[in-house]
Write a protein that holds these residues in place. Structure first.
Motif, PDB file in Angstrom:
ATOM      1  N   SER A  90      76.826 -49.125 -53.052  1.00 57.18           N
ATOM      2  CA  SER A  90      77.981 -49.012 -52.161  1.00 57.18           C
ATOM      3  C   SER A  90      79.294 -49.113 -52.929  1.00 57.18           C
ATOM      4  O   SER A  90      80.259 -48.401 -52.635  1.00 57.18           O
ATOM      5  CB  SER A  90      77.930 -50.098 -51.083  1.00 57.18           C
ATOM      6  N   LEU A  91      79.330 -49.993 -53.939  1.00 58.92           N
ATOM      7  CA  LEU A  91      80.536 -50.122 -54.740  1.00 58.92           C
ATOM      8  C   LEU A  91      80.811 -48.833 -55.500  1.00 58.92           C
ATOM      9  O   LEU A  91      81.957 -48.362 -55.577  1.00 58.92           O
ATOM     10  CB  LEU A  91      80.404 -51.288 -55.720  1.00 58.92           C
TER      11      LEU A  91
ATOM     12  N   LEU B 176      68.433 -44.191 -56.402  1.00 56.70           N
ATOM     13  CA  LEU B 176      68.075 -44.902 -55.173  1.00 56.70           C
ATOM     14  C   LEU B 176      66.852 -44.267 -54.511  1.00 56.70           C
ATOM     15  O   LEU B 176      65.909 -44.955 -54.116  1.00 56.70           O
ATOM     16  CB  LEU B 176      69.263 -44.888 -54.207  1.00 56.70           C
TER      17      LEU B 176
ATOM     18  N   LEU C 123      72.640 -40.544 -45.553  1.00 58.80           N
ATOM     19  CA  LEU C 123      73.297 -40.443 -46.854  1.00 58.80           C
ATOM     20  C   LEU C 123      73.156 -39.043 -47.444  1.00 58.80           C
ATOM     21  O   LEU C 123      74.110 -38.484 -47.996  1.00 58.80           O
ATOM     22  CB  LEU C 123      72.693 -41.476 -47.818  1.00 58.80           C
TER      23      LEU C 123
ATOM     24  N   ALA D 229      79.532 -45.146 -48.198  1.00 56.56           N
ATOM     25  CA  ALA D 229      79.531 -46.490 -48.774  1.00 56.56           C
ATOM     26  C   ALA D 229      79.228 -47.576 -47.754  1.00 56.56           C
ATOM     27  O   ALA D 229      79.061 -48.743 -48.128  1.00 56.56           O
ATOM     28  CB  ALA D 229      80.881 -46.769 -49.433  1.00 56.56           C
ATOM     29  N   VAL D 230      79.148 -47.230 -46.471  1.00 60.09           N
ATOM     30  CA  VAL D 230      78.854 -48.234 -45.441  1.00 60.09           C
ATOM     31  C   VAL D 230      77.462 -48.806 -45.685  1.00 60.09           C
ATOM     32  O   VAL D 230      76.471 -48.055 -45.724  1.00 60.09           O
ATOM     33  CB  VAL D 230      78.934 -47.613 -44.034  1.00 60.09           C
ATOM     34  N   PRO D 231      77.329 -50.133 -45.869  1.00 57.16           N
ATOM     35  CA  PRO D 231      76.013 -50.722 -46.145  1.00 57.16           C
ATOM     36  C   PRO D 231      75.016 -50.442 -45.014  1.00 57.16           C
ATOM     37  O   PRO D 231      75.371 -50.416 -43.840  1.00 57.16           O
ATOM     38  CB  PRO D 231      76.310 -52.218 -46.248  1.00 57.16           C
ATOM     39  N   GLY D 232      73.774 -50.230 -45.395  1.00 53.44           N
ATOM     40  CA  GLY D 232      72.721 -50.030 -44.413  1.00 53.44           C
ATOM     41  C   GLY D 232      72.602 -48.622 -43.877  1.00 53.44           C
ATOM     42  O   GLY D 232      71.792 -48.371 -42.976  1.00 53.44           O
ATOM     43  N   THR D 233      73.394 -47.685 -44.405  1.00 53.10           N
ATOM     44  CA  THR D 233      73.298 -46.305 -43.936  1.00 53.10           C
ATOM     45  C   THR D 233      71.912 -45.757 -44.259  1.00 53.10           C
ATOM     46  O   THR D 233      71.460 -45.840 -45.404  1.00 53.10           O
ATOM     47  CB  THR D 233      74.360 -45.424 -44.610  1.00 53.10           C
TER      48      THR D 233
ATOM     49  N   SER E 270      75.884 -52.668 -57.032  1.00 51.90           N
ATOM     50  CA  SER E 270      75.539 -52.128 -55.719  1.00 51.90           C
ATOM     51  C   SER E 270      75.915 -50.660 -55.635  1.00 51.90           C
ATOM     52  O   SER E 270      77.014 -50.283 -56.055  1.00 51.90           O
ATOM     53  CB  SER E 270      76.289 -52.912 -54.628  1.00 51.90           C
TER      54      SER E 270
END
Length: 425
Positions: free
Chosen positions: A175-176, A46, A112, A103-107, A173
């Motif tokens: 996050s998953l 990422l 992170l 895993a919270v989206p948009g972190t 993703s």
């Protein structure tokens, strides 16, 4: 068959798993390790994709080792002051909660990385407690076979984590992947809580209630002033520095070889895949008396194969070069089976009451050099072809490992009629 020959036969996997408490120790370690490498790869790729920087990608990979560098021995000393089961369960459950937050989206990326750093703080006390408790639970050659089995599973977990992480990052993703990681940590902690017996904190053999820092100094003094232990950890640290440096530039290596990230999971999985084969052959099928004599040739194979892997793209083209690099990384991983007899030798040389602290020092140094190797490789790859970096690491590594190898040979104890177990008995 003579009594000596019977004792020199390696223990079996069946006899290892017959020990009830080893099963949760082993199974929970598998779960946590898969999740750890999955999350590590997801964040590394990422960052590399967002920034295009091999150095920043390597820095992300190295962050997970940082807690061992700055506080590993201190945190690991908890394994000699508190019940080891409690240390492991709390570490796993805390890491599960922190990874779930990741895993919270948009972190944001800085958040992170901070959470990754906090997750990594759970590793020192967990690893010290697990290593010390395994040596308490298993005796005679079962400890050596269990060590090889744990090493094999760790490498398989890397293979699964890296391959699964590569698929999740490119096809699904991140996050998953992080949610899967949180679930593995939680399951591991619960399994330990149910499957391990309660034991009090280790007997400190008359030591007073010293501070944690005093405990750290005790472990450090023991390792650095005992010639045998110093040779063992010296080889461990230098060997790991050299043989794992390429992991920090996995995305850049894939970019060079295939023009994208399609090969990153395979490149990072090749080394642990080879280590699986080496671990089974050396740990399960080699007689105990032979294992330590294999250390020198295996170290030379593990480092020399890296040099040849870095050289391959200079003499081969296209897909052939990529296949050759993957195959040679696997050969280097096979050579990494030298860590199995080294681990057994370390346990034999350390008193049980300070085992957690001694493991803390050894693993702290190992984690420090893993992070350092990744950073050095990342910095070098910013101005040099990644495969040339691998070549240089292998060439420089050969003389580096020679010094601790000589020390290990000089401090080898004389052969006796009984094969020593982890306690040295």
């Amino acid at each position: 068959m003579s009594h000596r020959a019977a004792q020199d036969r390696p223990a079996t996997y069946r006899s290892v798993f017959a020990v009830a408490e080893f099963r949760p120790l082993f199974g929970s370690y598998v779960l946590a390790t898969v999740g750890d490498f999955l999350a590590r790869l997801a964040l590394t790729v990422l960052v590399y994709e967002r920034t295009g920087s091999p150095l920043l990608g390597a820095l992300t990979f190295a962050i997970s080792y940082l807690p061992w560098v700055v506080g590993g021995p201190l945190l690991a000393a908890l394994a000699d002051r508190l019940p080891r089961k409690r240390v492991m369960v709390v570490s796993d459950l805390a890491r599960a909660a922190l990874v779930a937050l990741m895993a919270v989206p948009g972190t944001p990326l800085p958040a992170l990385l901070l959470l990754l750093l906090l997750v990594s703080l759970g590793s020192p006390p967990y690893e010290a407690a697990r290593s010390a408790l395994t040596a308490d639970v298993l005796t005679d050659d079962r400890y050596a076979v269990a060590t090889s089995l744990t090493g094999v599973v760790q490498q398989l977990a890397q293979v699964i984590g890296f391959l699964l992480g590569g698929v999740l990052v490119t096809a699904v993703s991140p996050s998953l992947g992080l949610l899967v990681t949180a679930a593995t940590f939680a399951a591991a902690g619960l399994w330990l809580g149910v499957g391990l017996q309660h034991r009090p904190a280790p007997d400190r053999d008359g030591e007073d209630a010293a501070t944690l820092w005093a405990d750290v100094l005790t472990g450090l003094r023991l390792v650095l002033t005992t010639p045998r232990l110093l040779a063992i950890v010296g080889l461990l640290w230098v060997g790991v520095l050299v043989t794992n440096a390429h992991e920090g530039i996995g995305p850049a290596l894939s970019d060079q070889l295939v023009g994208g990230q399609a090969l990153v999971g395979v490149l990072l999985a090749a080394h642990p895949a080879g280590a699986v084969v080496g671990g089974v052959l050396v740990g399960r099928f080699c007689p105990p008396s032979l294992r330590e004599r294999l250390v020198t040739p295996l170290v030379l194979v593990s480092v020399g194969a890296l040099a040849v892997a870095g050289l391959a793209p200079r003499v081969l083209d296209g897909d052939t070069a990529a296949v050759a690099v993957v195959a040679l990384l696997a050969v280097a991983g096979f050579g990494n089976a030298w860590t199995i007899p080294l681990n057994v030798a370390f346990v034999q040389a350390v008193p049980a009451a300070v085992r957690g602290r001694a493991f803390g020092v050894a693993i702290a140094g190992m984690s420090a050099v893993q992070g350092l190797g990744a950073l050095i490789a990342g910095a070098a790859a910013s101005g040099t072809a990644p495969t040339d970096v691998v070549l240089l690491v292998g060439l420089v590594g050969l003389p580096l490992v020679a010094v601790p190898l000589v020390g290990l040979l000089r401090t080898r104890p004389p052969a006796v009629g009984v094969v020593a177990g982890p306690s040295g008995a």
